[in-house]
Design a protein around this motif. Structure first.
Motif, mmCIF file in Angstrom:
data_model
loop_
_atom_site.group_PDB
_atom_site.id
_atom_site.type_symbol
_atom_site.label_atom_id
_atom_site.label_comp_id
_atom_site.label_asym_id
_atom_site.label_seq_id
_atom_site.Cartn_x
_atom_site.Cartn_y
_atom_site.Cartn_z
ATOM 1 N N PRO A 147 -103.221 -108.095 45.901
ATOM 2 C CA PRO A 147 -103.139 -107.471 44.568
ATOM 3 C C PRO A 147 -103.722 -108.363 43.477
ATOM 4 C CG PRO A 147 -101.003 -108.335 45.202
ATOM 5 C CD PRO A 147 -101.896 -108.496 46.395
ATOM 6 N N GLY A 148 -104.090 -109.586 43.827
ATOM 7 C CA GLY A 148 -104.658 -110.509 42.852
ATOM 8 C C GLY A 148 -103.616 -111.483 42.340
ATOM 9 N N PHE A 149 -103.814 -111.933 41.112
ATOM 10 C CA PHE A 149 -102.837 -112.814 40.486
ATOM 11 C C PHE A 149 -101.665 -111.948 40.019
ATOM 12 C CE2 PHE A 149 -106.940 -114.991 39.152
ATOM 13 C CZ PHE A 149 -106.947 -115.832 40.251
ATOM 14 N N VAL A 150 -100.472 -112.269 40.493
ATOM 15 C CA VAL A 150 -99.300 -111.471 40.144
ATOM 16 C C VAL A 150 -98.186 -112.399 39.680
ATOM 17 C CG1 VAL A 150 -97.571 -109.833 40.943
ATOM 18 C CG2 VAL A 150 -99.905 -109.692 41.827
ATOM 19 N N ARG A 151 -97.786 -112.240 38.443
ATOM 20 C CA ARG A 151 -96.678 -113.011 37.902
ATOM 21 C C ARG A 151 -95.374 -112.240 38.064
ATOM 22 N NH1 ARG A 151 -100.400 -114.221 33.019
ATOM 23 N NH2 ARG A 151 -101.342 -116.207 33.619
ATOM 24 N N ASP A 152 -94.291 -112.976 38.193
ATOM 25 C CA ASP A 152 -92.979 -112.347 38.232
ATOM 26 C C ASP A 152 -92.745 -111.606 36.908
ATOM 27 O OD1 ASP A 152 -90.187 -112.699 39.872
ATOM 28 O OD2 ASP A 152 -89.830 -112.484 37.715
ATOM 29 N N PRO A 153 -92.062 -110.448 36.945
ATOM 30 C CA PRO A 153 -91.799 -109.714 35.702
ATOM 31 C C PRO A 153 -91.153 -110.571 34.613
ATOM 32 C CG PRO A 153 -91.246 -108.357 37.576
ATOM 33 C CD PRO A 153 -91.583 -109.704 38.132
ATOM 34 N N GLN A 154 -90.338 -111.533 34.989
ATOM 35 C CA GLN A 154 -89.707 -112.394 33.989
ATOM 36 C C GLN A 154 -90.743 -113.267 33.278
ATOM 37 O OE1 GLN A 154 -86.890 -112.028 32.770
ATOM 38 N NE2 GLN A 154 -85.153 -112.348 34.137
ATOM 39 N N ASP A 155 -91.829 -113.621 33.971
ATOM 40 C CA ASP A 155 -92.835 -114.500 33.374
ATOM 41 C C ASP A 155 -93.842 -113.757 32.511
ATOM 42 O OD1 ASP A 155 -91.938 -116.966 34.268
ATOM 43 O OD2 ASP A 155 -92.979 -116.812 36.183
ATOM 44 N N CYS A 156 -93.804 -112.451 32.527
ATOM 45 C CA CYS A 156 -94.758 -111.708 31.688
ATOM 46 C C CYS A 156 -94.062 -110.696 30.796
ATOM 47 C CB CYS A 156 -95.815 -111.011 32.546
ATOM 48 S SG CYS A 156 -95.152 -109.830 33.750
ATOM 49 N N ALA A 157 -92.753 -110.836 30.670
ATOM 50 C CA ALA A 157 -91.993 -109.880 29.862
ATOM 51 C C ALA A 157 -92.448 -109.864 28.416
ATOM 52 C CB ALA A 157 -90.497 -110.208 29.941
ATOM 53 N N SER A 158 -92.823 -111.027 27.889
ATOM 54 C CA SER A 158 -93.194 -111.098 26.472
ATOM 55 C C SER A 158 -94.688 -110.927 26.236
ATOM 56 C CB SER A 158 -92.748 -112.440 25.890
ATOM 57 O OG SER A 158 -93.400 -113.513 26.551
ATOM 58 N N THR A 159 -95.510 -111.050 27.273
ATOM 59 C CA THR A 159 -96.961 -110.987 27.089
ATOM 60 C C THR A 159 -97.582 -109.750 27.717
ATOM 61 O OG1 THR A 159 -97.409 -112.202 29.143
ATOM 62 C CG2 THR A 159 -97.083 -113.502 27.126
ATOM 63 N N ASN A 160 -96.910 -109.163 28.680
ATOM 64 C CA ASN A 160 -97.426 -108.027 29.451
ATOM 65 C C ASN A 160 -98.671 -108.403 30.262
ATOM 66 O OD1 ASN A 160 -96.963 -105.349 30.270
ATOM 67 N ND2 ASN A 160 -98.615 -104.596 28.955
ATOM 68 N N ALA A 161 -98.932 -109.691 30.386
ATOM 69 C CA ALA A 161 -100.048 -110.153 31.220
ATOM 70 C C ALA A 161 -99.484 -110.442 32.609
ATOM 71 C CB ALA A 161 -100.687 -111.402 30.623
ATOM 72 N N CYS A 162 -99.261 -109.372 33.362
ATOM 73 C CA CYS A 162 -98.526 -109.494 34.628
ATOM 74 C C CYS A 162 -99.424 -109.641 35.844
ATOM 75 C CB CYS A 162 -97.615 -108.284 34.814
ATOM 76 S SG CYS A 162 -96.306 -108.165 33.566
ATOM 77 N N SER A 163 -100.641 -109.123 35.784
ATOM 78 C CA SER A 163 -101.485 -109.184 36.978
ATOM 79 C C SER A 163 -102.959 -109.074 36.612
ATOM 80 C CB SER A 163 -101.107 -108.066 37.960
ATOM 81 O OG SER A 163 -101.351 -106.792 37.392
ATOM 82 N N LEU A 164 -103.784 -109.541 37.528
ATOM 83 C CA LEU A 164 -105.238 -109.416 37.401
ATOM 84 C C LEU A 164 -105.781 -109.126 38.791
ATOM 85 C CD1 LEU A 164 -107.663 -109.725 35.372
ATOM 86 C CD2 LEU A 164 -107.953 -112.014 36.341
ATOM 87 N N ALA A 165 -106.480 -108.010 38.925
ATOM 88 C CA ALA A 165 -106.972 -107.570 40.233
ATOM 89 C C ALA A 165 -108.034 -108.526 40.781
ATOM 90 C CB ALA A 165 -107.553 -106.164 40.127
ATOM 91 N N PRO A 166 -108.153 -108.640 42.102
ATOM 92 C CA PRO A 166 -109.111 -109.579 42.691
ATOM 93 C C PRO A 166 -110.569 -109.178 42.527
ATOM 94 C CG PRO A 166 -108.074 -108.271 44.410
ATOM 95 C CD PRO A 166 -107.345 -107.947 43.134
ATOM 96 N N ASN A 167 -110.824 -107.928 42.140
ATOM 97 C CA ASN A 167 -112.204 -107.506 41.910
ATOM 98 C C ASN A 167 -112.592 -107.550 40.433
ATOM 99 O OD1 ASN A 167 -110.618 -105.400 41.030
ATOM 100 N ND2 ASN A 167 -111.767 -103.784 42.068
ATOM 101 N N SER A 168 -111.760 -108.177 39.620
ATOM 102 C CA SER A 168 -112.067 -108.291 38.193
ATOM 103 C C SER A 168 -113.293 -109.174 37.974
ATOM 104 C CB SER A 168 -110.867 -108.897 37.448
ATOM 105 O OG SER A 168 -111.210 -109.228 36.116
#
Length: 531
Positions: free
Chosen positions: A486-507
């Motif tokens: 799924p790419g770079f995936v942060r735990d929901p707790q680590d992106c709760a304030s930024t909404n930067a939770c994931s980045l796909a591997p084909n980006s």
């Protein structure tokens, strides 16, 4: 490329700590190489200086912030968030991007000038009467070629959009002396041209006698050159490239092996040299008198340096992967008696692990789940400075596993054997990372039944093995799509304030942009897709 080369050329004249090798008469005036390099010893001094200029600190800084390795720390007041480093914002003006591009080309500029001066010094030397001098100059020339190959390999890795397209754009091949011709603007070479150039420089170094490893892993060596080839061929993903990968791996396998658990832990502190004879292949030695620190984020990592309130910590998703490596301890608080050394090396002993972290409020999470990073404890008198590993044997071993996974795409018994080989490699790594006395892994991943599954297991292993070593970004670029990640995936707790939770591997952000300074100054430069 005019602006880059002009700044690099002038910077080459200001080599702090090597004033006897470079002198400036006045601002903007560069001393001729012939007045600086008169003997082989002068040449050696000039080459050894460039190691301090490699931008690995910037690579670790970028890699840690931009991927899913870091999480917002208890003392964070916007650091890394406001500037976009942590929110997957990547622009042509990014400081780390510009530093990586400019630093490697700056090093190459110095090496080209040194190589030219060696050729000048060779003129008129008698092969018999001056054999000692000629041999010394050839050895330094091989050294310079190996470092030039390394620089182009790094540039190729970060700035090439598609490794697998031989006709696609890569980076500028810098194999010439920069002049004052301001009408000359360089174009990007193709993938096949850069690959051939790197191969050529390594072959030139070998023809001149190679680069013996007698100076230790802090300098280039024959094993380091083979490692460049292993890593580069793993990117190309063709049968021919993988065949060359195995040849290069076999060349270094004769002298290197995987470190045991105790040696592994010692690689990330004052005892880094303990791995020279086994795991270690190439590192950047950082000493207490250097002006650099371990990385741009080092001051945020250690509670001893930012009293009780580091502004970045280990990302929870990474911690969870490390935690799984020892099932009997999974989900429990930090315990310094754990047996999985990658957990022990990556996590600071002052950490406080909240076992109920997922149910905490964002404020409680930041104040109670304190995952301090401990991989680089520092050296004497410089707590934030460490020698940084560029190539380790385990890296090469997992590159060989990538070849086996690729070969497993084909049907029949051979395919099944290759998947078994991938599993065996990971078994060997995990066995050597365990402090248990039975020489077996604490746990093994399952499902090696397809190429995609094998790639996924390799990517997972690389994540825990090379945490905070500047590898995650390029690993995802090379393996993410093939692994079905799924790419770079942060735990929901680590992106709760930024909404930067994931980045796909084909980006498209898995390739760095060409720096803005290069785009502005060079009309022949083409920007990478997505920028």
């Amino acid at each position: 490329m005019r602006k880059l080369f002009l700044s690099a050329l002038l910077a080459s004249a200001v080599l702090t700590g090597c004033s006897d090798a470079y002198d400036i008469n006045q601002k903007g005036v560069v001393t001729e190489e012939s007045a600086v390099f008169r003997t082989p010893a002068d040449i050696e001094k000039g080459i050894r200086y460039v190691y301090a200029l490699f931008p690995q600190e910037s690579e670790i800084n970028f890699d840690s912030y931009f991927t899913d390795e870091l999480g917002v720390g208890v003392g964070n007041a916007g650091q890394g968030v406001n500037d976009g480093s942590y929110t997957f914002l990547l622009l042509a003006g990014n400081d780390d991007v510009q530093n990586i591009w400019g630093s490697y080309y700056g090093v190459v500029n110095r090496l080209n000038r040194i190589l030219n001066r060696v050729d000048e010094m060779m003129v008129g030397l008698h092969p018999t009467n001056d054999k000692v001098t000629i041999d010394a100059l050839n050895a330094h020339k091989a050294h310079a070629y190996s470092l030039r190959a390394y620089c182009h390999y790094k540039l190729f890795a970060f700035f090439t959009p598609d490794y697998t397209n031989p006709n696609g754009l890569s980076v500028i091949k810098f194999d010439f002396l920069q002049t004052d011709d301001y009408t000359r603007f360089e174009k990007r070479s193709t993938v096949s041209e850069i690959v051939a150039f790197i191969e050529s420089d390594i072959q030139k170094a070998k023809t001149l006698g190679g680069v013996p490893s007698s100076s230790g892993t802090g300098y280039a060596s024959n094993e380091m050159m083979e490692s460049i080839l292993v890593k580069m061929y793993s990117m190309l993903q063709t049968p021919a490239a993988y065949a060359k990968l195995e040849t290069a791996f076999n060349n270094l396998d004769a002298t290197k092996s995987i470190a045991d658990a105790v040696t592994y832990v010692g690689m990330f502190g004052p005892g880094a040299d303990s791995a020279d004879g086994t795991e270690g292949i190439f590192k950047l030695n950082r000493v207490s008198t250097d002006g650099t620190v371990q990385s741009g984020v080092a001051s945020s990592w250690y509670p001893t340096e930012v009293p009780e309130a580091p502004y970045m910590e280990m990302g929870r998703s990474l911690y969870n992967e490390l935690d799984k490596l020892e099932p009997s301890q999974q989900g429990k608080p930090y315990n310094s008696s754990r047996l999985e050394t990658r957990y022990l090396a990556a996590l600071h002993s002052a950490s406080q692990v909240a076992t109920n972290y997922a149910s905490l409020s964002p404020e409680q999470y930041r104040g109670q789940d304190l995952l301090y990073i401990g991989k680089y404890p520092g050296i004497t008198n410089r707590p934030l400075m460490n020698s940084l590993w560029m190539f380790r044997y385990t890296d090469m071993l997992l590159s060989l596993a990538e070849k086996r996974a690729f070969e497993g795409q084909f049907t029949g018994t051979v395919a099944l054997n290759n998947f078994t080989n991938v599993e065996s490699i990971i078994f060997n790594i995990r066995a050597n990372r365990s402090l248990a006395m039975d020489s077996t892994p604490l746990v093994m991943p399952t499902n090696f039944s397809s190429a995609q599954a094998a790639y996924a297991r390799i990517l997972e292993e690389r994540r825990v093995e090379f945490a905070f070593e500047g590898q995650r970004y390029l690993d995802m670029k090379r393996l993410g799509v093939r692994a079905g990640s799924p790419g770079f995936v942060r735990d929901p707790q680590d992106c709760a304030s930024t909404n930067a939770c994931s980045l796909a591997p084909n980006s498209t952000k898995l390739t760095m942009p060409i720096p803005r300074s290069e785009m502005v100054s060079n009309p022949n430069m083409v920007q990478n897709p997505g920028y």
